[in-house]
Design an enzyme around this catalytic site. Sequence first.
Site, PDB file in Angstrom:
ATOM      1  N   LYS A   1       3.026  -8.659  -2.938  1.00  0.00           N
ATOM      2  CA  LYS A   1       3.967  -8.373  -1.868  1.00  0.00           C
ATOM      3  C   LYS A   1       5.392  -8.699  -2.314  1.00  0.00           C
ATOM      4  O   LYS A   1       6.329  -7.952  -2.046  1.00  0.00           O
ATOM      5  CB  LYS A   1       3.609  -9.178  -0.630  1.00  0.00           C
ATOM      6  CG  LYS A   1       4.336  -8.607   0.561  1.00  0.00           C
ATOM      7  CD  LYS A   1       3.896  -9.196   1.841  1.00  0.00           C
ATOM      8  CE  LYS A   1       4.695  -8.556   2.949  1.00  0.00           C
ATOM      9  NZ  LYS A   1       4.651  -9.308   4.163  1.00  0.00           N
TER      10      LYS A   1
ATOM     11  N   CYS B   1      -1.437 -20.917 -14.395  1.00  0.00           N
ATOM     12  CA  CYS B   1      -2.672 -20.493 -13.715  1.00  0.00           C
ATOM     13  C   CYS B   1      -3.112 -19.129 -14.255  1.00  0.00           C
ATOM     14  O   CYS B   1      -2.305 -18.197 -14.303  1.00  0.00           O
ATOM     15  CB  CYS B   1      -2.437 -20.399 -12.202  1.00  0.00           C
ATOM     16  SG  CYS B   1      -3.726 -19.450 -11.373  1.00  0.00           S
TER      17      CYS B   1
ATOM     18  N   CYS C   1      -4.086 -25.385  -8.523  1.00  0.00           N
ATOM     19  CA  CYS C   1      -3.346 -24.180  -8.126  1.00  0.00           C
ATOM     20  C   CYS C   1      -3.618 -23.937  -6.648  1.00  0.00           C
ATOM     21  O   CYS C   1      -4.770 -23.680  -6.261  1.00  0.00           O
ATOM     22  CB  CYS C   1      -3.774 -22.958  -8.937  1.00  0.00           C
ATOM     23  SG  CYS C   1      -3.061 -21.438  -8.248  1.00  0.00           S
TER      24      CYS C   1
ATOM     25  N   HIS D   1      -4.425  -5.591   2.563  1.00  0.00           N
ATOM     26  CA  HIS D   1      -3.950  -4.449   1.770  1.00  0.00           C
ATOM     27  C   HIS D   1      -5.128  -3.645   1.217  1.00  0.00           C
ATOM     28  O   HIS D   1      -6.287  -3.950   1.536  1.00  0.00           O
ATOM     29  CB  HIS D   1      -2.985  -4.911   0.667  1.00  0.00           C
ATOM     30  CG  HIS D   1      -3.575  -5.914  -0.297  1.00  0.00           C
ATOM     31  ND1 HIS D   1      -4.640  -5.637  -1.107  1.00  0.00           N
ATOM     32  CD2 HIS D   1      -3.223  -7.209  -0.572  1.00  0.00           C
ATOM     33  CE1 HIS D   1      -4.915  -6.684  -1.862  1.00  0.00           C
ATOM     34  NE2 HIS D   1      -4.083  -7.665  -1.546  1.00  0.00           N
TER      35      HIS D   1
ATOM     36  N   CYS E   1      -5.045 -20.411  -5.757  1.00  0.00           N
ATOM     37  CA  CYS E   1      -6.499 -20.253  -5.924  1.00  0.00           C
ATOM     38  C   CYS E   1      -7.261 -21.277  -5.106  1.00  0.00           C
ATOM     39  O   CYS E   1      -8.469 -21.157  -4.941  1.00  0.00           O
ATOM     40  CB  CYS E   1      -6.911 -20.476  -7.376  1.00  0.00           C
ATOM     41  SG  CYS E   1      -6.252 -19.308  -8.539  1.00  0.00           S
TER      42      CYS E   1
ATOM     43  N   HIS F   1      -8.315  -5.465  -0.082  1.00  0.00           N
ATOM     44  CA  HIS F   1      -9.229  -5.953   0.960  1.00  0.00           C
ATOM     45  C   HIS F   1      -9.981  -4.785   1.594  1.00  0.00           C
ATOM     46  O   HIS F   1     -11.166  -4.879   1.899  1.00  0.00           O
ATOM     47  CB  HIS F   1      -8.458  -6.712   2.052  1.00  0.00           C
ATOM     48  CG  HIS F   1      -7.635  -7.844   1.521  1.00  0.00           C
ATOM     49  ND1 HIS F   1      -6.259  -7.866   1.597  1.00  0.00           N
ATOM     50  CD2 HIS F   1      -7.990  -8.977   0.877  1.00  0.00           C
ATOM     51  CE1 HIS F   1      -5.807  -8.967   1.028  1.00  0.00           C
ATOM     52  NE2 HIS F   1      -6.833  -9.661   0.583  1.00  0.00           N
TER      53      HIS F   1
ATOM     54  N   HIS G   1      -2.684 -16.577 -11.024  1.00  0.00           N
ATOM     55  CA  HIS G   1      -1.373 -16.407 -10.389  1.00  0.00           C
ATOM     56  C   HIS G   1      -0.189 -16.519 -11.356  1.00  0.00           C
ATOM     57  O   HIS G   1       0.942 -16.239 -10.982  1.00  0.00           O
ATOM     58  CB  HIS G   1      -1.198 -17.423  -9.254  1.00  0.00           C
ATOM     59  CG  HIS G   1      -2.129 -17.182  -8.111  1.00  0.00           C
ATOM     60  ND1 HIS G   1      -3.381 -17.751  -8.044  1.00  0.00           N
ATOM     61  CD2 HIS G   1      -2.007 -16.400  -7.018  1.00  0.00           C
ATOM     62  CE1 HIS G   1      -3.980 -17.339  -6.945  1.00  0.00           C
ATOM     63  NE2 HIS G   1      -3.175 -16.520  -6.311  1.00  0.00           N
TER      64      HIS G   1
ATOM     65  N   LYS H   1      -0.182  -5.280 -10.802  1.00  0.00           N
ATOM     66  CA  LYS H   1      -0.964  -6.112  -9.882  1.00  0.00           C
ATOM     67  C   LYS H   1      -0.380  -5.981  -8.465  1.00  0.00           C
ATOM     68  O   LYS H   1       0.832  -5.918  -8.303  1.00  0.00           O
ATOM     69  CB  LYS H   1      -0.845  -7.566 -10.368  1.00  0.00           C
ATOM     70  CG  LYS H   1      -1.794  -8.512  -9.693  1.00  0.00           C
ATOM     71  CD  LYS H   1      -1.645  -9.895 -10.325  1.00  0.00           C
ATOM     72  CE  LYS H   1      -2.617 -10.879  -9.714  1.00  0.00           C
ATOM     73  NZ  LYS H   1      -2.430 -11.160  -8.329  1.00  0.00           N
TER      74      LYS H   1
HETATM   75  O1  ME8 Z   1     -10.253 -15.169  -2.221  1.00  0.00           O
HETATM   76  N1  ME8 Z   1      -8.524  -5.141  -5.870  1.00  0.00           N
HETATM   77  O2  ME8 Z   1      -9.500 -14.487  -0.147  1.00  0.00           O
HETATM   78  P1  ME8 Z   1      -8.478 -13.317  -0.529  1.00  0.00           P
HETATM   79  C1  ME8 Z   1      -9.756  -5.207  -5.362  1.00  0.00           C
HETATM   80  N2  ME8 Z   1     -10.551 -16.598   0.967  1.00  0.00           N
HETATM   81  N3  ME8 Z   1     -10.135  -6.098  -4.440  1.00  0.00           N
HETATM   82  C2  ME8 Z   1      -9.208  -6.974  -4.001  1.00  0.00           C
HETATM   83  C3  ME8 Z   1      -7.877  -6.954  -4.498  1.00  0.00           C
HETATM   84  C4  ME8 Z   1      -7.556  -5.970  -5.482  1.00  0.00           C
HETATM   85  N4  ME8 Z   1      -6.346  -5.855  -5.996  1.00  0.00           N
HETATM   86  N5  ME8 Z   1      -7.186  -7.928  -3.878  1.00  0.00           N
HETATM   87  C5  ME8 Z   1      -8.046  -8.542  -3.007  1.00  0.00           C
HETATM   88  C6  ME8 Z   1     -10.205 -15.282  -1.011  1.00  0.00           C
HETATM   89  N6  ME8 Z   1      -9.268  -7.964  -3.077  1.00  0.00           N
HETATM   90  C7  ME8 Z   1     -11.055 -16.317  -0.307  1.00  0.00           C
HETATM   91  C8  ME8 Z   1     -12.495 -15.794  -0.246  1.00  0.00           C
HETATM   92  S1  ME8 Z   1     -15.059 -16.071   0.436  1.00  0.00           S
HETATM   93  C9  ME8 Z   1     -16.061 -17.330   0.887  1.00  0.00           C
HETATM   94  C10 ME8 Z   1     -13.463 -16.767   0.359  1.00  0.00           C
HETATM   95  C11 ME8 Z   1     -10.446  -8.330  -2.268  1.00  0.00           C
HETATM   96  O3  ME8 Z   1      -7.773 -12.966   0.731  1.00  0.00           O
HETATM   97  C12 ME8 Z   1     -11.611  -8.717  -3.149  1.00  0.00           C
HETATM   98  O4  ME8 Z   1     -12.785  -8.642  -2.401  1.00  0.00           O
HETATM   99  O5  ME8 Z   1      -7.668 -13.699  -1.700  1.00  0.00           O
HETATM  100  C13 ME8 Z   1     -11.289 -10.171  -3.472  1.00  0.00           C
HETATM  101  O6  ME8 Z   1     -12.422 -10.864  -3.966  1.00  0.00           O
HETATM  102  C14 ME8 Z   1     -10.841 -10.651  -2.118  1.00  0.00           C
HETATM  103  O7  ME8 Z   1     -10.126  -9.512  -1.548  1.00  0.00           O
HETATM  104  C15 ME8 Z   1      -9.950 -11.871  -2.164  1.00  0.00           C
HETATM  105  O8  ME8 Z   1      -9.420 -12.087  -0.883  1.00  0.00           O
END
Ligand code: ME8
Length: 476
Positions: free
Chosen positions: A292, A144, A127, A19, A130, A22, A147, A289
């Site tokens: 989905k 949490c 959690c 989304h 997380c 990301h 979440h 926030k």
């Molecule tokens: O945490 N606003 O993966 P994840 C800004 N797999 N950036 C956002 C966001 C938002 N609302 N939502 C997500 C993980 N992001 C682990 C990471 S790394 C070794 C492992 C972005 O799919 C932001 O970069 O939950 C956040 O840190 C990341 O997506 C979390 O992605």
Amino acid sequence: MKNKFYVTTPIYYPNDIPHIGHAYTTIIADVLARWNKFKGKKVFLLTGTDEHGKKIQAIAEKFNKKPKEFTDSLIPKFKDAWKKLNIDYDRFIRTTDKDHEKVVKEILQKIYNKGDIYKGTYKGLYCTGCEAYYTDKDLKKGYCPIHKTKLEKLEEDTYFFKLSKYKNKLIEFYKKNPKFILPKNKKKEILNRLNKGLLDLSISRTSFDWGIPLPFDKKHICYVWFDALLNYYTAVKKNKEFWPPDLQIVAKDIMWFHAVIWPAILMSAEIKLPESIFIHGYWTINKEKISKSRGKTININELISIAGVDSARYFLLREIPFGKDGDFSEQALINRHNNELADKLGNLVSRVEGLIAPLGVPFYTEFYGKKNSIEKCENKLIKKLNLKKIEKLFENYELDKVLNEIFAFVDICNEYVQNKKPWETKNKKVLYELKESILKIAELLWPFIPETSEKITKQFSAKKIIKSEVLFKKII
Ligand code: ME8
């Protein structure tokens, strides 16, 4: 090799399609990669997916699929999203890649051999969202903190990594390397938490099997975060000249893992630490926030369909100061598309194009065709562009301000057309100044809006400039 730039995004959980959150991190990485490429550096941009652990196993089960089969079905969605957004990455790493498994095992064995891993039992609150344990004091009203869900009570045999041993070393490292955690307010938050104490980290699980087995005890599966963080190391193992990362971009949700656990693992494994971890803010949608389940999400196709790829990239980077939170709304994106990209940049390009086009090739010959002709012609307009300031802002990752600065110059150029009235005076020197300035603007905007930049560059470097299609159609 100093003349290099290794930049990473987090590896995202492929439990759903990507989304705007990301997209934001990934676009920032792409902009900085392009800027460094433009500056002549060798660049490596890494992104990918985090595929092991309970969270992925659980969702795969829900869809009646094996975890790998499930993640395989989502990877094309990520790759497609990054392709549509023009993300020019050098590797898309998956934690299920064979070379990654090998690296994780090697590092675990190395740390184990030196005595930084020991066996024990862990009792705690977990959690799955997380993929992390929490202590009572971390919780918010018993739930949490991220979440807002109930936590699971777990008790299991586990191996611990001696994280506590690195507390003082980390604090010392932050002091010696003031750019390690950016921005500063986030460093303060990390230090506050660190000063409250650092417990050893449980790094293995026995309650499920989706992950990498520990090389010294195959009944245990490596904790997903320990596995995931090492992806940054795996990715350039064959291109060692890129190590260490120059910039690792993450949001605040995962700053603890990147600013504390990650450097401690590297210290233990005796591997050089990254230069900077940049922690950016969070996007909300209409102040809520992204979620989905509550219908508060915007995927990449939806994002692009509002006003096109370049407008989406521009909006995300322009809307909020780097490091701050921001709110996404379709109207705000449309406003920037209309008022800045169409009315300022698009208008400048189309007016100047329209004035030069009737002059045909003779215009080119006058200024560029003869030997030394450009040197003879001083460009007063382009001098108003503060390049030094722009470089400095790029170095500090203040990308919204870079755009501000470039667009302030676009305004100056528009005023120049207005004041000099070249359609009346027929002053070709003015047109030459404008043409060169537009080419410079396109060059500086290339990291942000590559498609538009390339169109402008192609058009304005031609011998014969012709009137072309408008760059940004206004959305009414
Ligand atoms: O945490 N606003 O993966 P994840 C800004 N797999 N950036 C956002 C966001 C938002 N609302 N939502 C997500 C993980 N992001 C682990 C990471 S790394 C070794 C492992 C972005 O799919 C932001 O970069 O939950 C956040 O840190 C990341 O997506 C979390 O992605």
